[in-house]
Every structure is written in C-alpha cells, then in structure tokens.
Design a protein around this motif. Sequence first.
Motif, mmCIF file in Angstrom:
data_model
loop_
_atom_site.group_PDB
_atom_site.id
_atom_site.type_symbol
_atom_site.label_atom_id
_atom_site.label_comp_id
_atom_site.label_asym_id
_atom_site.label_seq_id
_atom_site.Cartn_x
_atom_site.Cartn_y
_atom_site.Cartn_z
ATOM 1 N N ASP A 1 2.226 118.287 -24.042
ATOM 2 C CA ASP A 1 2.551 118.625 -22.653
ATOM 3 C C ASP A 1 2.705 120.142 -22.592
ATOM 4 O O ASP A 1 3.663 120.703 -23.116
ATOM 5 C CB ASP A 1 3.840 117.926 -22.225
ATOM 6 C CG ASP A 1 4.151 118.124 -20.745
ATOM 7 O OD1 ASP A 1 3.325 118.716 -20.027
ATOM 8 O OD2 ASP A 1 5.234 117.693 -20.310
ATOM 9 N N LEU A 2 1.720 120.805 -21.952
ATOM 10 C CA LEU A 2 1.707 122.263 -21.876
ATOM 11 C C LEU A 2 2.393 122.700 -20.596
ATOM 12 O O LEU A 2 1.791 122.713 -19.523
ATOM 13 C CB LEU A 2 0.257 122.765 -21.927
ATOM 14 C CG LEU A 2 0.027 124.266 -21.776
ATOM 15 C CD1 LEU A 2 0.831 125.045 -22.794
ATOM 16 C CD2 LEU A 2 -1.460 124.582 -21.892
ATOM 17 N N GLY A 3 3.669 123.024 -20.689
ATOM 18 C CA GLY A 3 4.437 123.424 -19.520
ATOM 19 C C GLY A 3 4.550 124.932 -19.407
ATOM 20 O O GLY A 3 4.168 125.677 -20.318
ATOM 21 N N GLY A 4 5.096 125.381 -18.285
ATOM 22 C CA GLY A 4 5.242 126.809 -18.060
ATOM 23 C C GLY A 4 6.274 127.453 -18.964
ATOM 24 O O GLY A 4 6.161 128.623 -19.327
ATOM 25 N N THR A 5 7.304 126.683 -19.362
ATOM 26 C CA THR A 5 8.360 127.234 -20.213
ATOM 27 C C THR A 5 8.385 126.619 -21.612
ATOM 28 O O THR A 5 8.882 127.243 -22.547
ATOM 29 C CB THR A 5 9.745 127.017 -19.571
ATOM 30 O OG1 THR A 5 9.938 125.617 -19.332
ATOM 31 C CG2 THR A 5 9.858 127.759 -18.256
ATOM 32 N N LYS A 6 7.858 125.410 -21.762
ATOM 33 C CA LYS A 6 7.877 124.769 -23.079
ATOM 34 C C LYS A 6 6.560 124.038 -23.337
ATOM 35 O O LYS A 6 5.862 123.608 -22.419
ATOM 36 C CB LYS A 6 9.033 123.763 -23.182
ATOM 37 C CG LYS A 6 8.906 122.588 -22.238
ATOM 38 C CD LYS A 6 9.971 121.536 -22.473
ATOM 39 C CE LYS A 6 9.897 120.422 -21.437
ATOM 40 N NZ LYS A 6 8.628 119.702 -21.390
ATOM 41 N N ILE A 7 6.254 123.923 -24.624
ATOM 42 C CA ILE A 7 5.150 123.090 -25.084
ATOM 43 C C ILE A 7 5.772 121.974 -25.900
ATOM 44 O O ILE A 7 6.565 122.233 -26.808
ATOM 45 C CB ILE A 7 4.161 123.883 -25.956
ATOM 46 C CG1 ILE A 7 3.658 125.127 -25.224
ATOM 47 C CG2 ILE A 7 2.984 123.001 -26.371
ATOM 48 C CD1 ILE A 7 2.906 126.091 -26.120
ATOM 49 N N GLU A 8 5.444 120.731 -25.564
ATOM 50 C CA GLU A 8 6.012 119.598 -26.290
ATOM 51 C C GLU A 8 4.909 118.771 -26.912
ATOM 52 O O GLU A 8 3.862 118.539 -26.300
ATOM 53 C CB GLU A 8 6.841 118.717 -25.351
ATOM 54 C CG GLU A 8 7.487 117.539 -26.054
ATOM 55 C CD GLU A 8 8.482 116.786 -25.190
ATOM 56 O OE1 GLU A 8 9.224 115.954 -25.742
ATOM 57 O OE2 GLU A 8 8.509 117.030 -23.974
ATOM 58 N N CYS A 9 5.131 118.329 -28.118
ATOM 59 C CA CYS A 9 4.195 117.437 -28.812
ATOM 60 C C CYS A 9 4.892 116.115 -29.095
ATOM 61 O O CYS A 9 6.067 116.092 -29.490
ATOM 62 C CB CYS A 9 3.734 118.069 -30.124
ATOM 63 S SG CYS A 9 2.608 117.025 -31.097
ATOM 64 N N ALA A 10 4.189 115.024 -28.858
ATOM 65 C CA ALA A 10 4.691 113.696 -29.224
ATOM 66 C C ALA A 10 3.587 112.928 -29.944
ATOM 67 O O ALA A 10 2.408 113.055 -29.613
ATOM 68 C CB ALA A 10 5.144 112.920 -27.994
ATOM 69 N N VAL A 11 3.998 112.158 -30.935
ATOM 70 C CA VAL A 11 3.076 111.294 -31.667
ATOM 71 C C VAL A 11 3.546 109.860 -31.477
ATOM 72 O O VAL A 11 4.711 109.538 -31.754
ATOM 73 C CB VAL A 11 3.036 111.656 -33.165
ATOM 74 C CG1 VAL A 11 2.039 110.767 -33.902
ATOM 75 C CG2 VAL A 11 2.675 113.122 -33.359
ATOM 76 N N LEU A 12 2.647 109.004 -30.970
ATOM 77 C CA LEU A 12 2.968 107.602 -30.718
ATOM 78 C C LEU A 12 2.187 106.713 -31.680
ATOM 79 O O LEU A 12 1.030 106.984 -31.991
ATOM 80 C CB LEU A 12 2.614 107.212 -29.271
ATOM 81 C CG LEU A 12 3.141 108.095 -28.148
ATOM 82 C CD1 LEU A 12 2.670 107.556 -26.794
ATOM 83 C CD2 LEU A 12 4.659 108.193 -28.190
ATOM 84 N N ASP A 13 2.809 105.637 -32.133
ATOM 85 C CA ASP A 13 2.158 104.674 -33.023
ATOM 86 C C ASP A 13 1.548 103.566 -32.169
ATOM 87 O O ASP A 13 2.263 102.742 -31.589
ATOM 88 C CB ASP A 13 3.171 104.091 -34.004
ATOM 89 C CG ASP A 13 2.523 103.222 -35.076
ATOM 90 O OD1 ASP A 13 1.398 102.730 -34.841
ATOM 91 O OD2 ASP A 13 3.129 103.032 -36.142
ATOM 92 N N SER A 14 0.227 103.545 -32.086
ATOM 93 C CA SER A 14 -0.450 102.572 -31.220
ATOM 94 C C SER A 14 -0.323 101.151 -31.754
ATOM 95 O O SER A 14 -0.491 100.186 -31.012
ATOM 96 C CB SER A 14 -1.931 102.938 -31.066
ATOM 97 O OG SER A 14 -2.599 102.873 -32.319
ATOM 98 N N LYS A 15 -0.041 100.991 -33.042
ATOM 99 C CA LYS A 15 0.081 99.656 -33.625
ATOM 100 C C LYS A 15 1.486 99.087 -33.476
ATOM 101 O O LYS A 15 1.704 97.906 -33.707
ATOM 102 C CB LYS A 15 -0.297 99.697 -35.108
ATOM 103 C CG LYS A 15 -1.771 100.047 -35.353
ATOM 104 C CD LYS A 15 -2.068 100.104 -36.835
ATOM 105 C CE LYS A 15 -3.525 100.463 -37.083
ATOM 106 N NZ LYS A 15 -3.819 100.586 -38.537
ATOM 107 N N ARG A 16 2.452 99.942 -33.112
ATOM 108 C CA ARG A 16 3.844 99.489 -32.992
ATOM 109 C C ARG A 16 4.348 99.683 -31.578
ATOM 110 O O ARG A 16 5.401 100.295 -31.353
ATOM 111 C CB ARG A 16 4.730 100.255 -33.986
ATOM 112 C CG ARG A 16 4.422 99.976 -35.434
ATOM 113 C CD ARG A 16 5.436 100.644 -36.335
ATOM 114 N NE ARG A 16 5.185 100.412 -37.736
ATOM 115 C CZ ARG A 16 5.914 100.916 -38.727
ATOM 116 N NH1 ARG A 16 6.959 101.686 -38.439
ATOM 117 N NH2 ARG A 16 5.626 100.667 -39.979
ATOM 118 N N ASN A 17 3.588 99.192 -30.621
ATOM 119 C CA ASN A 17 4.011 99.217 -29.222
ATOM 120 C C ASN A 17 4.352 100.622 -28.739
ATOM 121 O O ASN A 17 5.328 100.829 -28.018
ATOM 122 C CB ASN A 17 5.214 98.281 -29.015
ATOM 123 C CG ASN A 17 5.417 97.895 -27.567
ATOM 124 O OD1 ASN A 17 4.437 97.827 -26.802
ATOM 125 N ND2 ASN A 17 6.644 97.668 -27.164
#
Length: 299
Positions: free
Chosen positions: A7-23
């Motif tokens: 998520d490239l925001g104006g004040t912060k950049i956030e990264c998330a990693v989701l496990d597609s096999k675990r809901n």
Amino acid sequence: MNLWGIDLGGTKIECAVLDSKRNLEVVARMRLPTESAKGYDHILSQIKRLIDMVAEQVGEQPTKIGFATPGVLEPDSQLMKNSNTTCLNGMPLKTDLQEILGVPCQLANDANCFALAEALMGAGKEYHTAEVVFGVIMGTGVGGGLVVNNKIISGHHGIGGEWGHNILEENGEPCYCGKAGCVEQVISGPALERFYERESGQKLTMKVILERYNEGKDPHATATIERLLEFYGRAISTLINVIDPGLIVIGGGVGNVDLLYTAGYERIRKYIFNNGTITTPIVKPKLGDSAGVFGAALL
C-alpha cells in the motif's frame, strides 16, 4: 503460495504477506515512511528496502507483487496520473517497479484495492449474493472502487469508480481536477469544515462540528450536517441509479458519521429512480486501514 501486497500511501508504505492456503492468514506486515518530499527515485528505493526487509523476515522472495497506489496507471501510456503524491504523476511506475524488483507487478488505485479487500475479506463476507460491490471513500478526498464478480473494474481510461469528480453542486467550489462543485468539494471532510467556517467564521474539525450538531445548539453545525446528508443522498442515489450495486461499503473518516446510515439513507430514497424504494445494504468497512494493503495482495 504467499500473496504480497504494498500500500503506497502519501506518508507510509506498508507491505503485507498473506497465506493463500490458510484462509489469507497474515504472515508478515511492516511499514516504512514514504518520504515523498525526497522525490520519485527515493520512493522506489523505500519500496525496495521494505520488500527486502519483509523477505528476510518471511524467508522467501516474492514472485509477484500487487500495489495499491494513489492515482492510477493510465492504460494507454502506462504513466501515472491523478495522484496526490504528485511526484508519481507522469512516471512509468509499473515499469520502474518491475525493473528494480525483478518480479511482475500489478497496480490498482487504492480505492479499488479497498473495494476488493472489503468484497472478499471484509464486509462482503456477510453479503454473499452481492455480485456488484462499490467501495466509497469519504475522507480528506472522495473516491471509489467498483468490484464485479470479485474483479476490479478499472475501466477504459483507468478511472472506473471515480465518483468523487462528478459535479454535485452547480457553481460550487473549484476543484483541482479543473471543474467546480465536484462531490469531493462538497462532502469531503475538508469541504464540510470549510463550509462551517464560511457560515460561522470559526474553524472547527468535523468531529467537533458533529458534536455540536448532536447538542442541537449550533445552527451552523446543523446546516453543515444537513448539507452533508442532503448531498450524500443525491450523490449515492446517482451511483445506485447507474450501477445498482448489491453492496456499498463506506470508508474514510466521514464514513464514520452514523447519520449517513439512517437519515442519510432516507435522503437517498428521495432521489433513487425506484419509486422511493431502496434495499441496498450500505455498511461500514470491516478491515480498517488494512483494506488497502490486503486489496493489493489480492490483485
């Protein structure tokens, strides 16, 4: 397989990693400041730095990454436009990201990512029959995203869902888009605060204006919230008249005003092209500020 989103925001950049096999369980989540004042190349380096940090934490490199961006990638030119992080405008962001990261990247407007995440992981889980979901952002700005059958509809020009830049008030306030009286210049938080200041001569936040409205002793607060409800009803009725979604999710700070879901709902009834009948579920989001980064991963 893990799904990576930024998520490239104006004040912060956030990264998330989701496990597609675990809901879609969250495997990792991390933020860095955007520091956009340092320019476009610095933003790219911050993104690369963040991804390397997360890759070290999870023990693997991404094979592809989704990005929620302010503004949108123009389909024809492949250059960014309409971004309030202005150093992105006119730049080949997708091409540059793929070059610096070495993996395929998918970009979508942050409002579209909000709508996708809420449709698949948030409010939409309670409305399984909703094939068409519209995600509304009402905060500092006004934006929107359209999801049909779990797919973002970005449109021919990449501006699908941009309801905030249609004219809502004739001869209204000028907008940076070049028009005047846009939805964003009428019912965004700053626009409502400016209206209150013009009426009262006093500068207050929306939170305080709403408190004064609820106390019933400030006619200027009453006029401001009445303005919000009336123009909200007109604007949302137009959305329903055009695409008739099965669910509308309202995010952003102004979306927290509870009156939108009661008195505001009645205002929509006045303008909808359905003999005054409305059954559209209009709800608050379930994912909070996670929607953008989760939506990016879901791309």
